[in-house]
Design a protein around this motif. Structure first.
Motif, PDB file in Angstrom:
ATOM      1  N   ARG A  43       0.836  -1.206   0.000  1.00 53.03           N
ATOM      2  CA  ARG A  43       0.000   0.000   0.000  1.00 53.03           C
ATOM      3  C   ARG A  43       0.866   1.248   0.000  1.00 53.03           C
ATOM      4  O   ARG A  43       0.630   2.203  -0.744  1.00 53.03           O
ATOM      5  CB  ARG A  43      -0.925  -0.016   1.215  1.00 53.03           C
ATOM      6  CG  ARG A  43      -1.832   1.219   1.341  1.00 53.03           C
ATOM      7  CD  ARG A  43      -1.336   2.094   2.496  1.00 53.03           C
ATOM      8  NE  ARG A  43      -2.326   3.106   2.847  1.00 53.03           N
ATOM      9  CZ  ARG A  43      -2.160   4.398   2.707  1.00 53.03           C
ATOM     10  NH1 ARG A  43      -1.040   4.867   2.164  1.00 53.03           N
ATOM     11  NH2 ARG A  43      -3.086   5.249   3.079  1.00 53.03           N
ATOM     12  N   ASN A  44       1.895   1.249   0.837  1.00 56.08           N
ATOM     13  CA  ASN A  44       2.735   2.436   0.968  1.00 56.08           C
ATOM     14  C   ASN A  44       3.842   2.508  -0.069  1.00 56.08           C
ATOM     15  O   ASN A  44       4.344   3.598  -0.365  1.00 56.08           O
ATOM     16  CB  ASN A  44       3.313   2.508   2.387  1.00 56.08           C
ATOM     17  CG  ASN A  44       2.256   2.866   3.406  1.00 56.08           C
ATOM     18  OD1 ASN A  44       1.684   3.948   3.377  1.00 56.08           O
ATOM     19  ND2 ASN A  44       1.965   1.944   4.313  1.00 56.08           N
ATOM     20  N   ALA A  47       2.308   4.376  -2.888  1.00 60.77           N
ATOM     21  CA  ALA A  47       2.163   5.780  -2.486  1.00 60.77           C
ATOM     22  C   ALA A  47       3.512   6.494  -2.483  1.00 60.77           C
ATOM     23  O   ALA A  47       3.604   7.671  -2.873  1.00 60.77           O
ATOM     24  CB  ALA A  47       1.520   5.862  -1.102  1.00 60.77           C
ATOM     25  N   LEU A  48       4.572   5.790  -2.061  1.00 59.32           N
ATOM     26  CA  LEU A  48       5.910   6.381  -2.043  1.00 59.32           C
ATOM     27  C   LEU A  48       6.370   6.715  -3.459  1.00 59.32           C
ATOM     28  O   LEU A  48       6.927   7.794  -3.706  1.00 59.32           O
ATOM     29  CB  LEU A  48       6.896   5.418  -1.390  1.00 59.32           C
ATOM     30  CG  LEU A  48       8.366   5.841  -1.389  1.00 59.32           C
ATOM     31  CD1 LEU A  48       8.551   7.159  -0.640  1.00 59.32           C
ATOM     32  CD2 LEU A  48       9.240   4.746  -0.770  1.00 59.32           C
ATOM     33  N   SER A  76       3.897   9.874  11.429  1.00 56.41           N
ATOM     34  CA  SER A  76       4.094   8.640  10.681  1.00 56.41           C
ATOM     35  C   SER A  76       3.894   7.410  11.569  1.00 56.41           C
ATOM     36  O   SER A  76       3.325   6.401  11.131  1.00 56.41           O
ATOM     37  CB  SER A  76       5.491   8.626  10.058  1.00 56.41           C
ATOM     38  OG  SER A  76       5.626   9.680   9.125  1.00 56.41           O
ATOM     39  N   LEU A  80       0.886   4.985  10.787  1.00 55.10           N
ATOM     40  CA  LEU A  80       1.156   3.589  10.426  1.00 55.10           C
ATOM     41  C   LEU A  80       0.358   2.641  11.322  1.00 55.10           C
ATOM     42  O   LEU A  80      -0.205   1.649  10.842  1.00 55.10           O
ATOM     43  CB  LEU A  80       2.653   3.296  10.538  1.00 55.10           C
ATOM     44  CG  LEU A  80       3.089   1.889  10.116  1.00 55.10           C
ATOM     45  CD1 LEU A  80       2.675   1.592   8.678  1.00 55.10           C
ATOM     46  CD2 LEU A  80       4.603   1.737  10.281  1.00 55.10           C
ATOM     47  N   SER A 188       4.955   7.745   3.676  1.00 50.23           N
ATOM     48  CA  SER A 188       5.092   6.559   2.819  1.00 50.23           C
ATOM     49  C   SER A 188       6.475   5.931   2.970  1.00 50.23           C
ATOM     50  O   SER A 188       6.609   4.702   3.089  1.00 50.23           O
ATOM     51  CB  SER A 188       4.842   6.936   1.359  1.00 50.23           C
ATOM     52  OG  SER A 188       3.557   7.506   1.192  1.00 50.23           O
ATOM     53  N   SER A 191       6.781   4.249   6.386  1.00 46.46           N
ATOM     54  CA  SER A 191       6.000   3.012   6.444  1.00 46.46           C
ATOM     55  C   SER A 191       6.690   1.881   5.693  1.00 46.46           C
ATOM     56  O   SER A 191       6.715   0.729   6.154  1.00 46.46           O
ATOM     57  CB  SER A 191       4.605   3.246   5.856  1.00 46.46           C
ATOM     58  OG  SER A 191       3.921   4.253   6.576  1.00 46.46           O
ATOM     59  N   GLY A 218      -2.645   0.045  -3.270  1.00 45.38           N
ATOM     60  CA  GLY A 218      -1.769   1.221  -3.216  1.00 45.38           C
ATOM     61  C   GLY A 218      -2.238   2.338  -4.116  1.00 45.38           C
ATOM     62  O   GLY A 218      -2.215   3.516  -3.730  1.00 45.38           O
ATOM     63  N   GLN A 225      -5.776   9.718  -1.019  1.00 44.96           N
ATOM     64  CA  GLN A 225      -4.986  10.717  -0.298  1.00 44.96           C
ATOM     65  C   GLN A 225      -4.884  12.022  -1.078  1.00 44.96           C
ATOM     66  O   GLN A 225      -5.107  13.105  -0.544  1.00 44.96           O
ATOM     67  CB  GLN A 225      -3.582  10.165  -0.028  1.00 44.96           C
ATOM     68  CG  GLN A 225      -2.725  11.038   0.870  1.00 44.96           C
ATOM     69  CD  GLN A 225      -3.236  11.097   2.291  1.00 44.96           C
ATOM     70  OE1 GLN A 225      -3.444  10.078   2.926  1.00 44.96           O
ATOM     71  NE2 GLN A 225      -3.468  12.294   2.783  1.00 44.96           N
TER      72      GLN A 225
END
Length: 295
Positions: A43-44, A47-48, A76, A80, A188, A191, A218, A225
């Motif tokens: 998921r992160n 996003a990262l 964070s 998380l 991100s 995490s 993700g 977001q």
């Protein structure tokens, strides 16, 4: 969209954000019985990637504002834990709408944490709304040992608490002028760094179908977001925040259509109504307060 008012643009963005987050919940379930840390990692990771591309494209600095690093770490960490709670509840509760509803307790906890740490006053009506929302959450959780879903329900509730703490930090950093894109990037990256060691030692093999669903988790999370960030750039929270609760409707519909005809029980539905009523009440109360201040 140029001919639309900023408020209308904000509503459209927040509805799209809610749809993305409901899709995230559905894909979490469709990815199967994978470990929660593995789901959170992917998921992160997506996003990262998106946050990094956004920062580079906009030529923005990849470093925090002075004095914000400790708040990024706190945000964070809390964020998380909130994601873990939400993912665990979504995976282990029989109704994804229940997990989504518990996560929507976060605005009420943001009020509480803002009062404690940011010295923002909580008025009587706001306090009553918090109490009402908490009682509504208890109807969803059904806190008895006879409830087989008690632990996932508590995890979902605590996910909402942690999300409220995280949003309080975001609010504080926003007041300090921190870049929202960097906030998403830092969370991100944090995490991914925290969950990566789990994959090194306990990685569970996935089918291609599961991998695709985790990538979609993700993508939906990032879409949600950025959608909500865009929404609040078009219009203030007091004018559009209530539309975020459409996420519950989207999640319930997707749960029925794609996740085995999920239908929440009567107590959960009453809990939904109570929590949403408190949110709508606060929405109109905040609008009235703003008008009085600017009269």
């Amino acid at each position: 969209m140029n001919k639309l008012s900023n408020k209308t643009k904000g509503i459209i963005c927040i509805l799209l954000s809610a749809l993305c987050f409901s899709g995230m919940s559905s894909f979490i379930n469709l990815s199967g019985d994978l470990p929660t840390p593995q789901k959170v990692f992917f998921r992160n990771l997506v996003a990262l990637f998106i946050a990094t591309i956004t920062l580079l494209k906009k030529h923005e600095k990849i470093r925090p504002q002075k004095g914000c690093l400790k708040y990024h770490l706190l945000r964070s960490s809390a964020g998380l834990l909130g994601v873990f709670g939400n993912f665990y509840a979504t995976t282990h509760m029989s109704h994804t709408a229940d997990a989504a509803m518990l996560n929507k307790m976060s605005p009420f906890f943001t009020l509480i944490f803002s009062a404690i740490f940011l010295r923002e006053k909580v008025k009587l009506r706001q306090a009553l709304a918090i109490i009402g929302a908490f009682l509504g959450a208890m109807l969803v959780i059904k806190p008895t040992f006879a409830n087989a879903e008690l632990m996932p329900s508590i995890a979902g509730f605590m996910g909402g608490v942690c999300a409220g703490a995280a949003y309080t930090c975001v609010r504080h950093m926003g007041n300090k002028g921190e870049n929202g894109h960097f906030t998403v990037f830092f969370f991100s990256a944090f995490s991914v760094a925290v969950t990566a060691p789990y994959l090194v030692f306990f990685y569970q093999p996935m089918t291609m179908r599961q991998f695709v669903f985790l990538i979609l988790v993700g993508v939906c999370a990032a879409g949600g977001q950025y959608g909500i960030t865009a929404a609040y750039t078009f219009a203030p929270s007091r004018e559009i925040s209530v539309y975020d609760y459409s996420n519950i409707i989207f999640t319930a519909i997707e749960g029925y259509l794609f996740l085995g005809h999920q239908i929440p029980d009567a107590l959960s539905v009453v809990g939904y109504v109570v929590i949403c009523t408190m949110a709508i009440w606060m929405f109109f109360y905040n609008k009235k307060e703003h008008k009085l201040k600017n009269a």
